[in-house]
Design a protein around this motif. Structure first.
Motif, PDB file in Angstrom:
ATOM      1  N   ASP A  44      44.768  39.889  50.567  1.00  0.00           N
ATOM      2  CA  ASP A  44      43.939  38.849  51.184  1.00  0.00           C
ATOM      3  C   ASP A  44      42.464  39.252  51.209  1.00  0.00           C
ATOM      4  O   ASP A  44      41.584  38.429  50.970  1.00  0.00           O
ATOM      5  CB  ASP A  44      44.435  38.532  52.600  1.00  0.00           C
ATOM      6  CG  ASP A  44      45.744  37.750  52.595  1.00  0.00           C
ATOM      7  OD1 ASP A  44      46.084  37.161  51.538  1.00  0.00           O
ATOM      8  OD2 ASP A  44      46.413  37.720  53.640  1.00  0.00           O
ATOM      9  N   ASP A  45      42.202  40.537  51.489  1.00  0.00           N
ATOM     10  CA  ASP A  45      40.810  41.002  51.521  1.00  0.00           C
ATOM     11  C   ASP A  45      40.171  40.925  50.134  1.00  0.00           C
ATOM     12  O   ASP A  45      39.028  40.478  49.992  1.00  0.00           O
ATOM     13  CB  ASP A  45      40.732  42.444  52.041  1.00  0.00           C
ATOM     14  CG  ASP A  45      41.043  42.542  53.528  1.00  0.00           C
ATOM     15  OD1 ASP A  45      40.891  41.512  54.233  1.00  0.00           O
ATOM     16  OD2 ASP A  45      41.426  43.633  53.987  1.00  0.00           O
ATOM     17  N   MET A  46      40.923  41.352  49.111  1.00  0.00           N
ATOM     18  CA  MET A  46      40.401  41.284  47.746  1.00  0.00           C
ATOM     19  C   MET A  46      40.173  39.833  47.336  1.00  0.00           C
ATOM     20  O   MET A  46      39.165  39.505  46.704  1.00  0.00           O
ATOM     21  CB  MET A  46      41.350  41.969  46.771  1.00  0.00           C
ATOM     22  CG  MET A  46      41.387  43.477  46.911  1.00  0.00           C
ATOM     23  SD  MET A  46      42.675  44.268  45.914  1.00  0.00           S
ATOM     24  CE  MET A  46      42.198  43.819  44.269  1.00  0.00           C
ATOM     25  N   ASP A  99      39.463  37.295  49.310  1.00  0.00           N
ATOM     26  CA  ASP A  99      38.272  36.812  50.008  1.00  0.00           C
ATOM     27  C   ASP A  99      36.989  37.316  49.338  1.00  0.00           C
ATOM     28  O   ASP A  99      36.010  36.582  49.226  1.00  0.00           O
ATOM     29  CB  ASP A  99      38.296  37.228  51.478  1.00  0.00           C
ATOM     30  CG  ASP A  99      39.369  36.486  52.269  1.00  0.00           C
ATOM     31  OD1 ASP A  99      39.802  35.408  51.823  1.00  0.00           O
ATOM     32  OD2 ASP A  99      39.776  37.011  53.330  1.00  0.00           O
ATOM     33  N   GLU A 100      36.998  38.571  48.860  1.00  0.00           N
ATOM     34  CA  GLU A 100      35.835  39.121  48.167  1.00  0.00           C
ATOM     35  C   GLU A 100      35.557  38.348  46.875  1.00  0.00           C
ATOM     36  O   GLU A 100      34.406  38.031  46.571  1.00  0.00           O
ATOM     37  CB  GLU A 100      36.055  40.599  47.831  1.00  0.00           C
ATOM     38  CG  GLU A 100      35.937  41.533  49.004  1.00  0.00           C
ATOM     39  CD  GLU A 100      36.144  42.976  48.590  1.00  0.00           C
ATOM     40  OE1 GLU A 100      35.636  43.374  47.515  1.00  0.00           O
ATOM     41  OE2 GLU A 100      36.830  43.709  49.332  1.00  0.00           O
ATOM     42  N   VAL A 101      36.613  38.054  46.126  1.00  0.00           N
ATOM     43  CA  VAL A 101      36.457  37.311  44.868  1.00  0.00           C
ATOM     44  C   VAL A 101      35.920  35.913  45.137  1.00  0.00           C
ATOM     45  O   VAL A 101      34.996  35.447  44.467  1.00  0.00           O
ATOM     46  CB  VAL A 101      37.795  37.252  44.091  1.00  0.00           C
ATOM     47  CG1 VAL A 101      37.701  36.303  42.905  1.00  0.00           C
ATOM     48  CG2 VAL A 101      38.215  38.643  43.632  1.00  0.00           C
ATOM     49  N   ASP A 139      34.175  34.888  47.735  1.00  0.00           N
ATOM     50  CA  ASP A 139      32.786  34.996  48.173  1.00  0.00           C
ATOM     51  C   ASP A 139      31.853  35.236  46.985  1.00  0.00           C
ATOM     52  O   ASP A 139      30.763  34.648  46.912  1.00  0.00           O
ATOM     53  CB  ASP A 139      32.620  36.127  49.194  1.00  0.00           C
ATOM     54  CG  ASP A 139      33.254  35.796  50.541  1.00  0.00           C
ATOM     55  OD1 ASP A 139      33.512  34.596  50.804  1.00  0.00           O
ATOM     56  OD2 ASP A 139      33.506  36.738  51.324  1.00  0.00           O
ATOM     57  N   LYS A 140      32.283  36.067  46.051  1.00  0.00           N
ATOM     58  CA  LYS A 140      31.477  36.350  44.856  1.00  0.00           C
ATOM     59  C   LYS A 140      31.312  35.095  44.002  1.00  0.00           C
ATOM     60  O   LYS A 140      30.206  34.797  43.531  1.00  0.00           O
ATOM     61  CB  LYS A 140      32.138  37.468  44.042  1.00  0.00           C
ATOM     62  CG  LYS A 140      31.414  37.818  42.776  1.00  0.00           C
ATOM     63  CD  LYS A 140      30.103  38.516  43.042  1.00  0.00           C
ATOM     64  CE  LYS A 140      29.514  39.003  41.723  1.00  0.00           C
ATOM     65  NZ  LYS A 140      28.085  38.926  41.690  1.00  0.00           N
ATOM     66  N   GLN A 187      28.929  32.747  45.716  1.00  0.00           N
ATOM     67  CA  GLN A 187      27.565  33.244  45.574  1.00  0.00           C
ATOM     68  C   GLN A 187      27.038  32.978  44.164  1.00  0.00           C
ATOM     69  O   GLN A 187      25.934  32.469  43.992  1.00  0.00           O
ATOM     70  CB  GLN A 187      27.529  34.737  45.879  1.00  0.00           C
ATOM     71  CG  GLN A 187      26.163  35.360  45.754  1.00  0.00           C
ATOM     72  CD  GLN A 187      26.214  36.867  45.996  1.00  0.00           C
ATOM     73  OE1 GLN A 187      27.258  37.436  46.232  1.00  0.00           O
ATOM     74  NE2 GLN A 187      25.067  37.497  45.920  1.00  0.00           N
TER      75      GLN A 187
END
Length: 103
Positions: free
Chosen positions: A86-88, A90-92, A94-95, A98
Motif C-alpha cells: 500500500d505504501d509503494m 501510494d508513492e507511485v 503521488d509521483k 505530480q
C-alpha cells in the motif's frame, strides 16, 4: 509449376500470390482502430467523468491497462499493481499525480 512447399506454404518467388505489400495495413484492423478512436473521441467527456469517479487504485489500473496499447513492452511483469505494498502504491500514485499535474 508447384508454388507451395511440403507444409503448403508459398515458396519464395511464387507467382500465384504475392500477399499484402510490405507496410500495407489490414483493412479490418484499420476499421476497428478507427471505430475505437472515433468512439473515444465522441465520448471523451463521459469517459473523463467516469474516470474521475474511480478510486485511485482503480484509476492506476486503468492507466496501466491503457499503457499496454501505447507503449512498447519489454517483458511481461505480471500484475505489477497487485505486487505493490500500500505504501509503494501510494508513492507511485503521488509521483504520477505530480508528473501529470493531477490534483
Amino acid at each position: 509449376m508447384n508454388s507451395r512447399d511440403k507444409q503448403g506454404k508459398f515458396t519464395e518467388g511464387n507467382s500465384v500470390s504475392k500477399g499484402r505489400p510490405k507496410g500495407a495495413k489490414n483493412k479490418s484492423s484499420e476499421r476497428i482502430r478507427r471505430f475505437f478512436s472515433d468512439f473515444i473521441e465522441e465520448n471523451m467527456q463521459e469517459l473523463n467523468e467516469a474516470f474521475a469517479e474511480l478510486k485511485p487504485r482503480d484509476k492506476f489500473s486503468v492507466l496501466l491497462e491503457m499503457a499496454k496499447y501505447v507503449t512498447p513492452t519489454l517483458k511481461a511483469q505480471g500484475d505489477l499493481i497487485d505486487e505493490l505494498s500500500d505504501d509503494m502504491f501510494d508513492e507511485v500514485v503521488d509521483k504520477i499525480k505530480q508528473d501529470f499535474g493531477l490534483n
